[in-house]
Every structure is written in C-alpha cells, then in structure tokens.
Design an enzyme around this catalytic site. Structure first.
Site, PDB file in Angstrom:
ATOM      1  N   LYS A 132     -11.989 -33.593 -39.379  1.00 33.83           N
ATOM      2  CA  LYS A 132     -13.463 -33.436 -39.047  1.00 33.83           C
ATOM      3  C   LYS A 132     -13.644 -31.953 -38.630  1.00 33.83           C
ATOM      4  CE  LYS A 132     -16.658 -35.244 -35.442  1.00 33.83           C
ATOM      5  NZ  LYS A 132     -16.502 -36.078 -34.313  1.00 33.83           N
ATOM      6  N   GLU A 136      -1.841 -29.295 -36.766  1.00 31.14           N
ATOM      7  CA  GLU A 136      -1.003 -29.787 -37.662  1.00 31.14           C
ATOM      8  C   GLU A 136      -1.531 -30.121 -39.255  1.00 31.14           C
ATOM      9  OE1 GLU A 136      -2.059 -30.847 -34.904  1.00 31.14           O
ATOM     10  OE2 GLU A 136      -0.574 -32.035 -33.814  1.00 31.14           O
ATOM     11  N   GLY A 159     -13.577 -39.245 -34.348  1.00 35.24           N
ATOM     12  CA  GLY A 159     -12.395 -39.294 -35.110  1.00 35.24           C
ATOM     13  C   GLY A 159     -11.812 -40.811 -35.250  1.00 35.24           C
ATOM     14  N   ARG A 160     -11.529 -41.394 -34.227  1.00 37.36           N
ATOM     15  CA  ARG A 160     -11.098 -42.792 -34.195  1.00 37.36           C
ATOM     16  C   ARG A 160     -11.860 -43.958 -34.601  1.00 37.36           C
ATOM     17  NH1 ARG A 160     -11.026 -40.471 -29.520  1.00 37.36           N
ATOM     18  NH2 ARG A 160     -12.103 -41.317 -27.724  1.00 37.36           N
ATOM     19  N   GLU A 176      -6.824 -44.008 -26.722  1.00 36.79           N
ATOM     20  CA  GLU A 176      -7.493 -42.849 -26.722  1.00 36.79           C
ATOM     21  C   GLU A 176      -9.044 -42.936 -26.080  1.00 36.79           C
ATOM     22  OE1 GLU A 176      -6.572 -39.108 -29.286  1.00 36.79           O
ATOM     23  OE2 GLU A 176      -8.629 -39.916 -30.435  1.00 36.79           O
ATOM     24  N   HIS A 209      12.759 -60.777 -33.635  1.00 31.54           N
ATOM     25  CA  HIS A 209      14.139 -60.309 -33.246  1.00 31.54           C
ATOM     26  C   HIS A 209      14.505 -58.965 -32.815  1.00 31.54           C
ATOM     27  CE1 HIS A 209      14.972 -63.971 -36.202  1.00 31.54           C
ATOM     28  NE2 HIS A 209      13.982 -63.557 -36.655  1.00 31.54           N
ATOM     29  N   LYS A 219      -2.323 -29.385 -26.354  1.00 33.12           N
ATOM     30  CA  LYS A 219      -2.499 -28.525 -27.296  1.00 33.12           C
ATOM     31  C   LYS A 219      -2.486 -27.064 -26.802  1.00 33.12           C
ATOM     32  CE  LYS A 219      -5.730 -31.382 -29.989  1.00 33.12           C
ATOM     33  NZ  LYS A 219      -6.878 -31.674 -30.485  1.00 33.12           N
TER      34      LYS A 219
HETATM   35  O1  F6P Z   1      -6.012 -36.183 -31.056  1.00 34.25           O
HETATM   36  C1  F6P Z   1      -7.264 -35.426 -30.842  1.00 34.25           C
HETATM   37  C2  F6P Z   1      -8.301 -35.720 -31.943  1.00 34.25           C
HETATM   38  O2  F6P Z   1      -9.397 -35.085 -31.831  1.00 34.25           O
HETATM   39  C3  F6P Z   1      -8.547 -37.269 -32.485  1.00 34.25           C
HETATM   40  O3  F6P Z   1      -9.346 -37.555 -31.550  1.00 34.25           O
HETATM   41  C4  F6P Z   1      -8.841 -36.939 -33.930  1.00 34.25           C
HETATM   42  O4  F6P Z   1      -8.909 -38.158 -34.436  1.00 34.25           O
HETATM   43  C5  F6P Z   1      -7.649 -35.888 -34.155  1.00 34.25           C
HETATM   44  O5  F6P Z   1      -7.602 -35.067 -32.940  1.00 34.25           O
HETATM   45  C6  F6P Z   1      -7.735 -35.163 -35.547  1.00 34.25           C
HETATM   46  O6  F6P Z   1      -9.125 -34.430 -35.491  1.00 34.25           O
HETATM   47  P1  F6P Z   1      -9.493 -33.735 -36.602  1.00 34.25           P
HETATM   48  O7  F6P Z   1     -10.033 -34.814 -37.462  1.00 34.25           O
HETATM   49  O8  F6P Z   1     -10.582 -32.724 -36.243  1.00 34.25           O
HETATM   50  O9  F6P Z   1      -8.433 -33.062 -37.552  1.00 34.25           O
END
Ligand code: F6P
Length: 529
Positions: A191, A197, A249-250, A335, A366, A495
């Site tokens: 987003k 990452e 995001g979620r 979250e 199990h 972060k």
């Molecule tokens: O972990 C924090 C967060 O902002 C989540 O809420 C989100 O889903 C994720 O990082 C990824 O964010 P982005 O879509 O901006 O890469």
C-alpha cells in the site's frame, strides 16, 4: 464493566443442555453456514448481559458510522471503507460527499481486464504466456492473498501463485528457485510502496528477472496507493492498481491486493468471493443482534477473554487448505485489537484482545491438543469445517475429518470423569494404588468451551463470508473495548530501531549508545561477519 459479568461465569457447559433446545437456541444459521456456540458457558442470562453491552457501547451507531464513511480511524484521521470494495450491488457509499463506488468499480474492471489478458495469454512474458505469479508483500499485503489462494486451490484455473514476504533472503531464494523468469509475473504488493522488506525483495526479484528479460519492468505489477513511487520503480501506470487510504492493510484482500487470487481463480469466482463478503455485511447490518453472527462471535470472544479470563483463543480449521487462516486471523485480530489504550488515550479496561493462534485439524490433534484437553489453562477453541470436501473420490477421508472435528468439541465439553478412568484402568488389570495413580492421568476435566462454524463447502463465496465475519467480529470487539481497531502504532518502534541498527551491525556507527544486551548481540554477529 467486566467485574459484574464475572459473577455470571462458572456454569458447567454440559449441564446447560437440559432438554430445552439449547443447541438450536445457541446457534445462528445464515446463507449455508451454521454457527453453533452452544458448547460454551454462556447462559441465557449471561448472553443478555453481553448483548446489553452492545447497546451500551453504541456498536450499532459505530457500525453505521463505518458504513457511512465517517473517519472512525481517528488516530490516522481515516475512514474505514474496505466494505466498499465488496459492495457489488448495494446503494451508494459516500465519503466526503462523493460516492466511492464509481472508483471502486473502475478499479475492479481494470483488475479484471488485466486478469483476462494474462489468463488468456494475450499479455505474455518475454518467453511466452505467464505460468507463475510471485506476489511480494508483507502483513496485510501478503497474508490475505496467500491464505485465500491456497484455500481456493480447487477453483484454480490460472497461473500458479507464490508468495514472498520475509526480509530473510531464504524466502525469495526458495520461491524463485525453479521458476522461469521469462514466464513469471512479479506483483509488488505494498500500500505504502515503502515497506523495507517488500522493496528489498522487489529489487532482488528485478535483478533476478533482468538476467533473463530485457525489460524486466514489463513483467512487474504494483498494487499500491503511491503512484509517484511505483513510477520511480519503473512500473507503467497501466499495471499499477491503486487503492484509497480508507482501505487498511489487513482489510485489503477485497481490492487490488487480491489480484493474485483473481489471477488464480478468475474474475467470475473473485466476484463470488466479493459477493460472500457483501452478504456478510448485509447480515451484519440487518440481522437482529442476538441472531447476528459477527456480533455473537465478538461477544463470545469478550466473554472468554475479558470475562472468564482465558488468555488465548485457538482457531482450528479442519481444512488443510485453510492452513494459513490462523496466521491471517492473527494479524486481523492482534494488529487490530492488540492496543493498550482506548480512543481517548486511557488504559483499556480488562485487557485488550487475546493471543490468537491455531493450526488445521487433524494435525493439531497430534501436537498441541494435549494441553487443550488436560493443561491447566483453558483455551476456547473455534472449530471450522465444511460438510463437503472437494475430493469426491475420497469422501471416506472427509468423513474421518468431520468426525474428528465434531469429536474434539464433544471431548472438550464432556471430558472423562475419575470414575470412568478408574473403570478403564480396572479393565486393563490395574488394582489398588496403582489403579488410582494410572486413572488420574486419564481424567479429562471437560467443561472446556468451543464454538463450531460449519458450512456446506469452502467455495469462493463461503470464504468471503468467513473473512467478513471475522472482520466484523474484530470491529464489534474493538468498539466494546473502546479501541481503535484500525491503526497499528505498535509496529512502528521496532521498524525505527531496525533502521538504526543496520549501520551499527555494518560497523558504520558505534554501538556504545545501545543497552548491554543489544551490544553483546551486535558483537556476536559482527564476530561472524
Ligand atoms: O506491519 C505493519 C503494516 O503496516 C501492516 O499493517 C501492513 O499490512 C503491512 O505493514 C504492509 O504494509 P504495506 O502494504 O504498506 O507494505
């Protein structure tokens, strides 16, 4: 708020089945689904007291505010309108005086056109039609599509989809291995288009593709709301699928972040998935509170954690293809409701959301069910199972699966009494003290709560319903707790410190301002570099 309710705790679950139709009374049916919460300690009186909370805490007014596009995510000053992404048939949804649905539908059409082009072979890679899609994203830009693509594999008639999320090079290394870069599409799902990452993995993927493809950017797609950044990365605007900041995001699987799912199962089935979510929205808005699945699921969550004090809850799908659902719910629930303060900044009364965890059955049986049955802490279990599987020539295996699921909730509730355990041991020839000792190990206290969500079959529609059910459950719990379920400030600090630590690890910055433990860990790592 919770102290008075605690007095209502303590009923022995099996004794609540007193021939008055508890199973039916403590169940909700809706559109191919049955949610049975009768194997919990909720009594008629306790249920009413919990329902009263819904009124006292203004859940319906908040729900209406969400659907009306009000900025209920007030620490980020944002509306919460992921429901608009699945509003295929309903009335306008307004935000700042405008109907957002026109934009949503244009976005969906753009996704569908691209999906059709790719799936038909009209859009190709340098080496021919696309056979593999690699979605690079993390958190909400990863867990939803990864979970849903796997869940709906019986409906896949498009490219294979792979998911890369971790900063650990092992993840992207192992996923790209064996793929043909000339026939692979890379989706960069972020987003913000800044998540470290994701951007690091995206650059690694671009370098991998550049070794075989002259114009690697032509095989990249971006799912992002930051067009300046996607342009800087070199992705042409026709392959950028944007979304508004009112999609968290979620909660983003329903829009562009769901592109890999659409590529896998096709636009028609993706719409069925959206329709399932929309059906649950309608149920949430219109069903009376006591017959409202998300409301009752939320009240049970609060009952178990805030009232009864059980620290965790387990999500236990008896469906191997829902293997990633517990992880998806972990982000959705933890979250969203893992917050220490309420909207006005005061401490949350009675604790925030619980730890959510789980694994598919029967595997979990199990592994960790031992603790669930005989351990000293109570773990409310949320079972899920489909009446029908997708393997018609293996129905005997599905029967075994369903029998196990139903048996677990029965065993948790009934347990095994000392008398029964003694009889079992006597039948095995034990006597006297040794019989008593052996029997004690075989006693199950029982009276352990569980709910079961059973549905006809895990179709795209049902999956959409299940996800929306849990989204609204989280929302209701959040409102009653007074929490903002839509921000996530708790992930920020780590972060920031990781950014600070990278140059320390590289030896560019001195570690002297770090605490003793961190300094020691840095020194260990540096001694191996
Ligand atoms: O972990 C924090 C967060 O902002 C989540 O809420 C989100 O889903 C994720 O990082 C990824 O964010 P982005 O879509 O901006 O890469």
């Amino acid at each position: 708020m919770w102290a008075d309710l605690k007095a209502l705790c303590g009923a022995d679950i099996k004794n609540l089945f007193d021939g008055t139709g508890r199973a039916r009374d403590f169940s909700i049916t809706f559109d191919g689904m049955l949610f049975d919460y009768s194997k919990t300690s909720l009594t008629v009186e306790a249920r009413q007291a919990m329902l009263d909370l819904v009124n006292e805490r203004g859940v319906e007014a908040q729900r209406d505010a969400m659907f009306a596009g009000e900025k209920i995510n007030d620490t980020e000053r944002r509306a919460v309108l992921h429901i608009a992404l699945r509003a295929l048939s309903s009335a306008p949804i307004m935000f700042e005086g405008e109907d957002v649905l026109a934009g949503v539908r244009a976005g969906l059409t753009k996704m569908e056109s691209f999906a059709e082009e790719l799936r038909s072979g009209q859009y190709q890679g340098a080496g021919g039609p696309i056979t593999d899609v690699v979605n690079i994203g993390i958190g909400g830009s990863h867990l939803g599509p990864e979970m849903a693509v796997k869940a709906l594999l019986p409906y896949r008639d498009g490219p294979r989809c792979h998911f890369v999320s971790n900063a650990d090079a092992a993840d992207i290394h192992d996923k790209l291995e064996g793929l043909d870069p000339t026939r692979t599409l890379v989706i960069v799902a972020s987003k913000s288009f800044t998540t470290v990452e994701t951007m690091t993995n995206a650059e690694t993927a671009r370098a991998w593709m550049a070794r075989a493809v002259e114009d690697p950017a032509s095989q990249f797609v971006a799912l992002a709301s930051a067009e300046d950044k996607t342009k800087a990365f070199g992705i042409a605007s026709e392959r950028v699928f944007g979304f508004e900041d009112w999609v968290g995001g979620r909660y983003s699987i329903w829009g562009p972040i769901g592109l890999s799912l659409m590529l896998s199962i096709g636009p028609k089935r993706f719409r069925e998935f959206l329709a399932g979510g929309e059906a649950m929205d309608q149920h949430f808005v219109h069903a009376p509170l006591g017959q409202n699945m998300p409301v009752m699921l939320a009240l049970l969550g609060l009952w178990h954690h805030q009232v009864c004090g059980y620290p965790t809850r387990a999500v236990l799908p008896y469906d191997q293809r829902l293997a990633r659902l517990p992880a998806y719910f972990q982000q959705l629930e933890m979250e969203s409701n893992g917050k220490g303060v309420t909207m006005d900044g005061t401490p949350v009364e009675g604790g925030s959301g619980p730890v959510v965890w789980g694994e598919p059955g029967t595997n979990g049986q199990h592994a960790f069910y031992q603790l669930i049955h005989q351990g000293t802490q109570v773990v409310p279990c949320e079972f899920m199972v489909a009446a029908e599987g997708h393997e018609p020539d293996m129905t005997h295996q599905h029967e075994l699966l369903v029998a196990n699921c139903l048996a677990q909730s029965e065993a948790l509730m009934l347990g095994r009494t000392p008398a029964t355990a003694r009889r079992l041991m006597a039948a095995k020839g034990f006597e006297g003290e040794e019989l008593e000792r052996q029997a004690r190990h075989r006693v199950f206290k029982g009276d352990r709560p569980s709910t079961t969500l059973i549905y006809d079959k895990l179709t795209p529609r049902r999956l959409g319903q299940i996800i929306a059910l849990y989204e609204h459950r989280v929302f209701v719990e959040g409102v009653i707790l007074g929490i903002n379920s839509f921000d996530q400030w708790g992930v920020e600090l780590g972060k920031v410190l990781a950014l600070e630590l990278e140059p320390v690890l590289q030896g560019k910055v001195n570690a002297s301002n770090k605490d003793g433990s961190t300094r020691q860990l840095v020194e260990f790592v540096r001694s191996h570099w």
